[in-house]
Scaffold this active site. Structure first.
Site, PDB file in Angstrom:
ATOM      1  N   GLU A 146     -19.052  19.709  24.898  1.00 10.42           N
ATOM      2  CA  GLU A 146     -18.359  18.498  24.427  1.00 10.42           C
ATOM      3  C   GLU A 146     -17.325  18.062  25.466  1.00 10.42           C
ATOM      4  O   GLU A 146     -17.087  16.875  25.660  1.00 10.42           O
ATOM      5  CB  GLU A 146     -17.665  18.772  23.081  1.00 10.42           C
ATOM      6  CG  GLU A 146     -16.932  17.552  22.521  1.00 10.42           C
ATOM      7  CD  GLU A 146     -16.258  17.806  21.170  1.00 10.42           C
ATOM      8  OE1 GLU A 146     -16.215  18.967  20.712  1.00 10.42           O
ATOM      9  OE2 GLU A 146     -15.753  16.832  20.590  1.00 10.42           O
TER      10      GLU A 146
ATOM     11  N   GLU B 125     -10.130  24.627   4.440  1.00 11.62           N
ATOM     12  CA  GLU B 125      -9.064  23.826   3.799  1.00 11.62           C
ATOM     13  C   GLU B 125      -9.583  22.859   2.745  1.00 11.62           C
ATOM     14  O   GLU B 125      -8.880  22.538   1.793  1.00 11.62           O
ATOM     15  CB  GLU B 125      -8.244  23.079   4.865  1.00 11.62           C
ATOM     16  CG  GLU B 125      -8.930  21.911   5.576  1.00 11.62           C
ATOM     17  CD  GLU B 125      -9.766  22.312   6.785  1.00 11.62           C
ATOM     18  OE1 GLU B 125     -10.174  23.495   6.868  1.00 11.62           O
ATOM     19  OE2 GLU B 125     -10.027  21.445   7.644  1.00 11.62           O
TER      20      GLU B 125
ATOM     21  N   HIS C 239     -14.714  24.435   7.508  1.00 16.63           N
ATOM     22  CA  HIS C 239     -13.376  23.972   7.101  1.00 16.63           C
ATOM     23  C   HIS C 239     -12.973  24.562   5.753  1.00 16.63           C
ATOM     24  O   HIS C 239     -13.256  23.952   4.710  1.00 16.63           O
ATOM     25  CB  HIS C 239     -13.364  22.445   6.988  1.00 16.63           C
ATOM     26  CG  HIS C 239     -13.510  21.739   8.288  1.00 16.63           C
ATOM     27  ND1 HIS C 239     -12.440  21.248   8.983  1.00 16.63           N
ATOM     28  CD2 HIS C 239     -14.611  21.452   9.024  1.00 16.63           C
ATOM     29  CE1 HIS C 239     -12.874  20.671  10.102  1.00 16.63           C
ATOM     30  NE2 HIS C 239     -14.181  20.783  10.145  1.00 16.63           N
TER      31      HIS C 239
ATOM     32  N   LYS D  11      11.898  -6.221 -19.948  1.00 13.53           N
ATOM     33  CA  LYS D  11      11.673  -7.444 -19.191  1.00 13.53           C
ATOM     34  C   LYS D  11      10.278  -7.427 -18.555  1.00 13.53           C
ATOM     35  O   LYS D  11       9.528  -8.407 -18.636  1.00 13.53           O
ATOM     36  CB  LYS D  11      12.754  -7.535 -18.108  1.00 13.53           C
ATOM     37  CG  LYS D  11      12.733  -8.798 -17.290  1.00 13.53           C
ATOM     38  CD  LYS D  11      13.962  -8.837 -16.388  1.00 13.53           C
ATOM     39  CE  LYS D  11      13.830  -9.860 -15.296  1.00 13.53           C
ATOM     40  NZ  LYS D  11      14.894  -9.721 -14.299  1.00 13.53           N
TER      41      LYS D  11
ATOM     42  N   ILE E 157      -8.078 -10.372   0.535  1.00 14.06           N
ATOM     43  CA  ILE E 157      -9.400 -11.000   0.474  1.00 14.06           C
ATOM     44  C   ILE E 157     -10.478  -9.952   0.237  1.00 14.06           C
ATOM     45  O   ILE E 157     -11.354 -10.103  -0.596  1.00 14.06           O
ATOM     46  CB  ILE E 157      -9.693 -11.770   1.790  1.00 14.06           C
ATOM     47  CG1 ILE E 157      -8.774 -12.977   1.883  1.00 14.06           C
ATOM     48  CG2 ILE E 157     -11.161 -12.191   1.862  1.00 14.06           C
ATOM     49  CD1 ILE E 157      -8.907 -13.765   3.164  1.00 14.06           C
TER      50      ILE E 157
ATOM     51  N   GLN F 165     -13.737  27.156  18.164  1.00 12.03           N
ATOM     52  CA  GLN F 165     -14.458  26.984  19.433  1.00 12.03           C
ATOM     53  C   GLN F 165     -13.537  27.269  20.621  1.00 12.03           C
ATOM     54  O   GLN F 165     -13.949  27.889  21.604  1.00 12.03           O
ATOM     55  CB  GLN F 165     -15.028  25.560  19.507  1.00 12.03           C
ATOM     56  CG  GLN F 165     -16.044  25.270  18.394  1.00 12.03           C
ATOM     57  CD  GLN F 165     -16.552  23.828  18.378  1.00 12.03           C
ATOM     58  OE1 GLN F 165     -16.060  22.976  19.102  1.00 12.03           O
ATOM     59  NE2 GLN F 165     -17.543  23.558  17.529  1.00 12.03           N
TER      60      GLN F 165
ATOM     61  N   SER G  97       0.859  -1.193   0.000  1.00  6.97           N
ATOM     62  CA  SER G  97       0.000   0.000   0.000  1.00  6.97           C
ATOM     63  C   SER G  97       0.892   1.238   0.000  1.00  6.97           C
ATOM     64  O   SER G  97       2.114   1.126   0.010  1.00  6.97           O
ATOM     65  CB  SER G  97      -0.921  -0.024   1.218  1.00  6.97           C
ATOM     66  OG  SER G  97      -0.148  -0.098   2.394  1.00  6.97           O
TER      67      SER G  97
ATOM     68  N   CYS H 257     -12.808  25.200  13.066  1.00  2.79           N
ATOM     69  CA  CYS H 257     -13.768  24.325  13.725  1.00  2.79           C
ATOM     70  C   CYS H 257     -13.479  24.232  15.232  1.00  2.79           C
ATOM     71  O   CYS H 257     -13.709  25.210  15.942  1.00  2.79           O
ATOM     72  CB  CYS H 257     -13.812  22.972  13.047  1.00  2.79           C
ATOM     73  SG  CYS H 257     -15.429  22.197  13.210  1.00  2.79           S
TER      74      CYS H 257
HETATM   75  N1  GLN Z   1     -15.593  18.582  18.096  1.00  2.00           N
HETATM   76  C1  GLN Z   1     -16.147  19.799  17.559  1.00  2.00           C
HETATM   77  C2  GLN Z   1     -17.604  19.636  17.187  1.00  2.00           C
HETATM   78  O1  GLN Z   1     -18.052  18.539  16.950  1.00  2.00           O
HETATM   79  C3  GLN Z   1     -15.334  20.322  16.414  1.00  2.00           C
HETATM   80  C4  GLN Z   1     -15.328  19.421  15.222  1.00  2.00           C
HETATM   81  C5  GLN Z   1     -14.230  19.738  14.232  1.00  2.00           C
HETATM   82  O2  GLN Z   1     -13.237  20.396  14.578  1.00  2.00           O
HETATM   83  N2  GLN Z   1     -14.335  19.257  13.019  1.00  2.00           N
HETATM   84  O3  GLN Z   1     -18.311  20.589  17.098  1.00  2.00           O
END
Ligand code: GLN
Length: 537
Positions: A408, A512, A510, A227, A152, A388, A16, A384
């Site tokens: 969280e 990115e 995000h 080859k 497999i 926060q 891989s 994200c």
């Molecule tokens: N854990 C955070 C949430 O669920 C941020 C998630 C993240 O950074 N993608 O809101």
């Protein structure tokens, strides 16, 4: 351009991590640059329905598409190379295939038949492979088969490829097999045997490779290619060398030099032109000739793994080229940052990015890092979870809500400045249940975000359960952290900025995921620019 869609299957042998995704993306780029409407899909042989529930240690970053699919990180490469969005249809796993077949069985759709791997699972695979082709949007569909031939779990996929080539006809479906040609330094020789065996393994399943792409650390001499061609039943021109490259963005040119696109088009009965790589090569020139360099700290908890923050690292490459600066990304483990050592760890950086993530581990280090950059005017981008953490830091240290937290991390916190969304509270399933995919965001005119995007409405991709708690919005804004971007329908906060700071931006989404070679993400471009300015100062 063509009347029927042509299919290219990319399989891998020997080991891989040979870079199937990059080869597929590079070939797609070459075909796209000749005017063929090309897309790529990935079939993953694991039982997870999607990689959303996988730990980044297992499988690297989870990539998210506009339509909210949680996918393999190779889809990120496809988008970055082709500058075109992918979707749920571009990534299929064994789990999803079985789920769908089992659901059909429960609905009675198989009319009393015994449901079996062949034909039912293979039929489902064949159907999934052709969804993109049948849309009429593509001339060529490249299908990358994850895993290694001989495993497999790969067998049903190889069997589906075998059947499909018959169904489609000879020049409508071809197989590119990627292998390794190892160099034995003791013998001073490149070895072809692993490739021979791997091609043979493929043949045992009834699939003859049309083209070999051989990953190697040294140039393959002519006699070795001869080859390989002889032993593996391919033409000499179809033995393509894939030599280690200093950047993945060199691979399309390397493949063009090797004539991969030419053999592919010939085998498919299509005409070839010279690919127009002007824009691509301009990017490469800027990427390889930076005028200066900067160092940006990437604060996260999976920093020892390159793949965990793949899209962020690539977005910095795009943004660096755009600014003609080399961006050195210094990975910093958030678990080991504390109030005492934060200056030592971050003091030399021109900018700091606090990464996305889940769970409690390492978050206090992230908060200490945010405080340090906020108080020391160091450009900051929080993505994200990073955004926060910026809100929590500001609430604790500026607003004075000492116990501010995210539910969280602490479900009973006195000040839940970040809290779970109402519609998430009743959810018990973990897979595919977050706020996912592209959502609208309205931007306040007088903000960094507006200067960056030059637009009042944008669409960015999300993947999270928790949100800025709007109960605290007034209080936090009064103290100087402004919500400069909100969702127009729900009012959920998408962007925060700190007023008295040169460049402090936190985004709930995000950015990115949407950065490509042709379209470096404006937020990353502006962040790198701010870091550059900070360096000059
Ligand atoms: N854990 C955070 C949430 O669920 C941020 C998630 C993240 O950074 N993608 O809101």
């Amino acid at each position: 351009m063509t009347t029927t869609t042509k299919y290219i299957f990319v399989t891998g042998g020997v080991t891989s991590s040979l870079g199937k995704g990059i080869i597929a993306a590079s070939l797609a780029k070459l075909l796209q640059a000749q005017g063929y409407r090309t897309t790529i899909q990935k079939l993953d042989p694991y039982i997870n329905v999607d990689p959303g529930t996988l730990n980044p240690y297992e499988h690297g970053e989870c990539y998210v598409t506009d339509d909210g699919a949680e996918t393999d990180l190779d889809l990120g490469h496809y988008e970055r190379f082709l500058n075109a969005p992918t979707s749920q249809a571009n990534n299929v796993t064994t789990g999803r295939i079985y789920q769908s077949v089992i659901e059909k069985e429960r609905r009675g759709e198989f009319l009393g038949k015994t449901v079996q791997v062949i034909p039912h699972i293979t039929d489902e695979i064949k159907e999934r492979i052709q969804i993109l082709g049948k849309s009429g949007d593509y001339d060529i569909v490249i299908t990358e088969i994850g895993g290694t031939v001989g495993d497999i779990e790969s067998l049903p996929y190889v069997e589906a490829v075998r059947q499909l080539r018959w169904d489609l006809g000879e020049d409508n479906g071809i197989v590119i097999h990627l292998t390794l040609v190892p160099y034995l330094s003791a013998a001073g020789e490149l070895k072809t045997k692993p490739t021979q065996h791997s091609v043979k393994t493929l043949m045992e399943s009834g699939v003859q490779a049309d083209i070999l792409v051989c990953r190697t650390e040294h140039n393959l001499p002519k006699d070795l290619r001869k080859k390989l061609a002889l032993f593996c039943n391919v033409r000499e021109e179809a033995v393509i060398q894939s030599i280690d490259a200093s950047t993945i963005y060199d691979v399309p040119n390397l493949m063009q030099d090797q004539g991969l696109d030419k053999v592919v088009l010939k085998k498919l009965g299509l005409s070839g032109h010279t690919p127009d790589l002007t824009q691509w090569n301009e990017f490469l020139k800027r990427h390889k000739n930076p005028k200066t360099e900067i160092t940006i700290g990437l604060i996260g908890k999976y920093v020892e793994l390159q793949d965990s923050y793949k899209s962020i690292l690539e977005a910095f490459i795009h943004a660096g080229a755009e600014n003609e600066v080399k961006v050195n990304v210094e990975p910093i483990h958030s678990e080991y940052i504390n109030e005492e050592n934060v200056k030592l760890k971050l003091g030399h950086l021109q900018g700091v990015l606090v990464a996305p993530g889940f769970g409690e581990r390492g978050i206090e280090g992230k908060i200490d890092a945010v405080r340090f950059v906020r108080e020391n005017n160091i450009p900051f981008l929080g993505i994200c979870l990073g955004m926060q953490m910026a809100v929590i830091e500001f609430a604790r240290n500026v607003v004075g809500l000492k116990e501010a937290n995210s539910t969280e991390m602490d479900a009973k916190t006195k000040h839940p400045v970040i809290s779970i969304m109402e519609d998430q509270k009743s959810i018990t399933n973990m897979g595919g249940t977050m706020r996912l995919g592209a959502w609208d965001c309205s931007i306040k005119p007088d903000s960094i975000a507006y200067k960056v995007y030059k637009s009042e409405t944008i669409k960015e991709r999300h993947r999270h359960r928790y949100e800025f708690n709007s109960t605290y919005k007034d209080q936090i804004e009064k103290a100087g952290m402004i919500a400069t971007g909100v969702n127009p329908d729900t009012n959920l906060v998408e962007i925060v900025e700190v007023k008295d700071h040169p460049w402090f931006v936190g985004v709930q989404y995000h950015p990115e995921y949407k950065s490509t070679v042709a379209n470096p993400h404006p937020l990353f471009v502006a962040f790198v620019k701010a870091a550059l300015k900070n360096k000059k100062k």
